[in-house]
Design a protein around this motif. Sequence first.
Motif, PDB file in Angstrom:
ATOM      1  N   GLY A 152     -30.767 -25.940 -39.083  1.00 23.97           N
ATOM      2  CA  GLY A 152     -31.208 -25.276 -37.801  1.00 23.97           C
ATOM      3  C   GLY A 152     -30.862 -23.781 -37.649  1.00 23.97           C
ATOM      4  O   GLY A 152     -31.416 -23.068 -37.083  1.00 23.97           O
ATOM      5  N   LYS A 153     -29.943 -23.517 -38.743  1.00 22.76           N
ATOM      6  CA  LYS A 153     -29.522 -21.864 -38.801  1.00 22.76           C
ATOM      7  C   LYS A 153     -29.848 -21.124 -39.958  1.00 22.76           C
ATOM      8  O   LYS A 153     -29.430 -20.367 -40.286  1.00 22.76           O
ATOM      9  N   THR A 154     -30.900 -21.746 -40.821  1.00 20.63           N
ATOM     10  CA  THR A 154     -31.085 -21.126 -41.808  1.00 20.63           C
ATOM     11  C   THR A 154     -32.083 -19.830 -41.597  1.00 20.63           C
ATOM     12  O   THR A 154     -32.836 -19.776 -40.750  1.00 20.63           O
ATOM     13  N   GLU A 155     -31.385 -18.439 -42.120  1.00 20.73           N
ATOM     14  CA  GLU A 155     -32.074 -17.276 -41.445  1.00 20.73           C
ATOM     15  C   GLU A 155     -32.570 -16.751 -43.009  1.00 20.73           C
ATOM     16  O   GLU A 155     -33.293 -15.550 -42.790  1.00 20.73           O
ATOM     17  N   SER A 156     -32.554 -17.364 -44.191  1.00 22.93           N
ATOM     18  CA  SER A 156     -33.155 -16.695 -45.408  1.00 22.93           C
ATOM     19  C   SER A 156     -33.524 -17.908 -46.233  1.00 22.93           C
ATOM     20  O   SER A 156     -33.123 -19.123 -46.035  1.00 22.93           O
ATOM     21  N   VAL A 157     -34.217 -17.335 -47.248  1.00 19.31           N
ATOM     22  CA  VAL A 157     -34.856 -18.560 -48.418  1.00 19.31           C
ATOM     23  C   VAL A 157     -33.632 -19.232 -48.833  1.00 19.31           C
ATOM     24  O   VAL A 157     -33.404 -20.504 -49.236  1.00 19.31           O
ATOM     25  N   GLU A 158     -32.619 -18.054 -49.053  1.00 16.13           N
ATOM     26  CA  GLU A 158     -31.104 -18.696 -49.976  1.00 16.13           C
ATOM     27  C   GLU A 158     -30.599 -20.026 -49.123  1.00 16.13           C
ATOM     28  O   GLU A 158     -30.215 -20.786 -49.508  1.00 16.13           O
ATOM     29  N   ASP A 159     -30.610 -19.475 -47.813  1.00 18.73           N
ATOM     30  CA  ASP A 159     -29.866 -20.627 -46.763  1.00 18.73           C
ATOM     31  C   ASP A 159     -30.625 -21.741 -46.869  1.00 18.73           C
ATOM     32  O   ASP A 159     -29.987 -23.028 -46.801  1.00 18.73           O
ATOM     33  N   TYR A 160     -32.087 -21.724 -46.808  1.00 21.66           N
ATOM     34  CA  TYR A 160     -32.736 -22.969 -46.798  1.00 21.66           C
ATOM     35  C   TYR A 160     -32.423 -23.737 -48.241  1.00 21.66           C
ATOM     36  O   TYR A 160     -32.439 -24.992 -48.011  1.00 21.66           O
ATOM     37  N   MET A 161     -32.482 -22.893 -49.320  1.00 21.60           N
ATOM     38  CA  MET A 161     -32.389 -23.608 -50.641  1.00 21.60           C
ATOM     39  C   MET A 161     -30.992 -24.102 -50.711  1.00 21.60           C
ATOM     40  O   MET A 161     -30.824 -25.369 -51.226  1.00 21.60           O
ATOM     41  N   ALA A 162     -29.918 -23.635 -50.091  1.00 22.96           N
ATOM     42  CA  ALA A 162     -28.624 -24.090 -50.007  1.00 22.96           C
ATOM     43  C   ALA A 162     -28.579 -25.423 -49.289  1.00 22.96           C
ATOM     44  O   ALA A 162     -27.847 -26.437 -49.670  1.00 22.96           O
ATOM     45  N   VAL A 163     -29.249 -25.581 -48.179  1.00 24.09           N
ATOM     46  CA  VAL A 163     -29.355 -26.818 -47.229  1.00 24.09           C
ATOM     47  C   VAL A 163     -29.896 -27.771 -48.231  1.00 24.09           C
ATOM     48  O   VAL A 163     -29.406 -29.004 -48.104  1.00 24.09           O
ATOM     49  N   VAL A 164     -31.085 -27.422 -48.922  1.00 21.26           N
ATOM     50  CA  VAL A 164     -31.717 -28.341 -49.570  1.00 21.26           C
ATOM     51  C   VAL A 164     -30.754 -28.772 -50.693  1.00 21.26           C
ATOM     52  O   VAL A 164     -30.819 -30.105 -51.294  1.00 21.26           O
ATOM     53  N   TYR A 165     -30.164 -27.863 -51.461  1.00 19.00           N
ATOM     54  CA  TYR A 165     -29.049 -28.081 -52.500  1.00 19.00           C
ATOM     55  C   TYR A 165     -27.915 -29.120 -52.179  1.00 19.00           C
ATOM     56  O   TYR A 165     -27.679 -30.162 -52.804  1.00 19.00           O
ATOM     57  N   ASN A 166     -27.495 -28.973 -50.964  1.00 17.32           N
ATOM     58  CA  ASN A 166     -26.470 -29.815 -50.336  1.00 17.32           C
ATOM     59  C   ASN A 166     -26.974 -31.306 -50.155  1.00 17.32           C
ATOM     60  O   ASN A 166     -26.325 -32.245 -50.319  1.00 17.32           O
ATOM     61  N   PHE A 167     -28.230 -31.268 -49.428  1.00 11.35           N
ATOM     62  CA  PHE A 167     -29.000 -32.545 -49.186  1.00 11.35           C
ATOM     63  C   PHE A 167     -29.145 -33.387 -50.538  1.00 11.35           C
ATOM     64  O   PHE A 167     -28.654 -34.550 -50.885  1.00 11.35           O
ATOM     65  N   VAL A 168     -29.521 -32.643 -51.646  1.00  3.77           N
ATOM     66  CA  VAL A 168     -29.883 -33.497 -53.129  1.00  3.77           C
ATOM     67  C   VAL A 168     -28.575 -33.779 -53.331  1.00  3.77           C
ATOM     68  O   VAL A 168     -28.532 -34.852 -54.185  1.00  3.77           O
ATOM     69  N   SER A 169     -27.549 -32.872 -53.403  1.00  4.16           N
ATOM     70  CA  SER A 169     -26.310 -33.184 -53.927  1.00  4.16           C
ATOM     71  C   SER A 169     -25.699 -34.563 -53.242  1.00  4.16           C
ATOM     72  O   SER A 169     -25.011 -35.376 -53.984  1.00  4.16           O
ATOM     73  N   TRP A 170     -25.734 -34.590 -51.951  1.00  5.14           N
ATOM     74  CA  TRP A 170     -25.376 -35.767 -51.124  1.00  5.14           C
ATOM     75  C   TRP A 170     -25.922 -36.951 -51.541  1.00  5.14           C
ATOM     76  O   TRP A 170     -25.555 -38.078 -51.918  1.00  5.14           O
ATOM     77  N   LEU A 171     -27.191 -36.853 -51.791  1.00  7.89           N
ATOM     78  CA  LEU A 171     -28.110 -37.700 -52.266  1.00  7.89           C
ATOM     79  C   LEU A 171     -27.800 -38.501 -53.612  1.00  7.89           C
ATOM     80  O   LEU A 171     -27.677 -39.888 -53.802  1.00  7.89           O
ATOM     81  N   GLN A 172     -27.642 -37.586 -54.438  1.00 13.78           N
ATOM     82  CA  GLN A 172     -27.085 -37.996 -55.686  1.00 13.78           C
ATOM     83  C   GLN A 172     -25.919 -38.549 -55.826  1.00 13.78           C
ATOM     84  O   GLN A 172     -25.528 -39.703 -56.445  1.00 13.78           O
ATOM     85  N   GLU A 173     -24.946 -38.319 -54.923  1.00 11.40           N
ATOM     86  CA  GLU A 173     -23.718 -38.799 -54.831  1.00 11.40           C
ATOM     87  C   GLU A 173     -23.702 -40.298 -54.251  1.00 11.40           C
ATOM     88  O   GLU A 173     -23.159 -41.169 -54.949  1.00 11.40           O
ATOM     89  N   THR A 174     -24.581 -40.523 -53.481  1.00 13.10           N
ATOM     90  CA  THR A 174     -24.830 -41.673 -52.883  1.00 13.10           C
ATOM     91  C   THR A 174     -25.328 -42.716 -53.870  1.00 13.10           C
ATOM     92  O   THR A 174     -25.028 -43.855 -54.082  1.00 13.10           O
TER      93      THR A 174
END
Length: 186
Positions: A152-174
């Motif tokens: 909800g607090k993504t202010e830039s493209v980098e912030d959005y990519m970081a959120v996506v990266y963290n989501f994909v990382s979590w998903l891969q871990e599960t």
Amino acid sequence: MAHGFKRTRKGITAHFEGPEVRLLQKLFSDVGTTLEPEPREDVDPLEALVGWDEEVAEPEDPAVRRLLPAASSDPEQAAEFRRLTDRSLRERKTAALRASSLALESDPVLLTTEQAQDFARSLNDVRMVLAARLGIETAEDAERVGKLTDFGKTESVEDYMAVVYNFVSWLQETLMTALTKTLPSR
């Protein structure tokens, strides 16, 4: 909201909401497109048919270099290995990405062990591309990106990519945790 992968009697399962499915399918598609070889006009039709590449240059895109790294520090050996394996490696990665995208069509997602391994490879390829785009080179870089988790607090493209990266990382871990449970016990 996504429920990570888990091992069940039927296989490895997960549940995703529509936006998560579309995001993952878009990521798989984008990485597949990134893996497409750069078109060459001087390709012999027989070479193209057989899949033989006389010369394959190291990728210019840092993300593709992460997906298809040099196999040796010796330039001659690296070039020969790339010439012999580049096309088949790209094809295998692209096939896994497509299969993973198709697996997302069912709800819940139900994977065999083999399909789960392809899905894990696809998630890893997405993570490598995102890591290259985010400039993750060190543990400190990864820690910096790991702190950017509030969608909800993504202010830039980098912030959005970081959120996506963290989501994909979590998903891969599960997924890796679920795959670990398929290993035979000693």
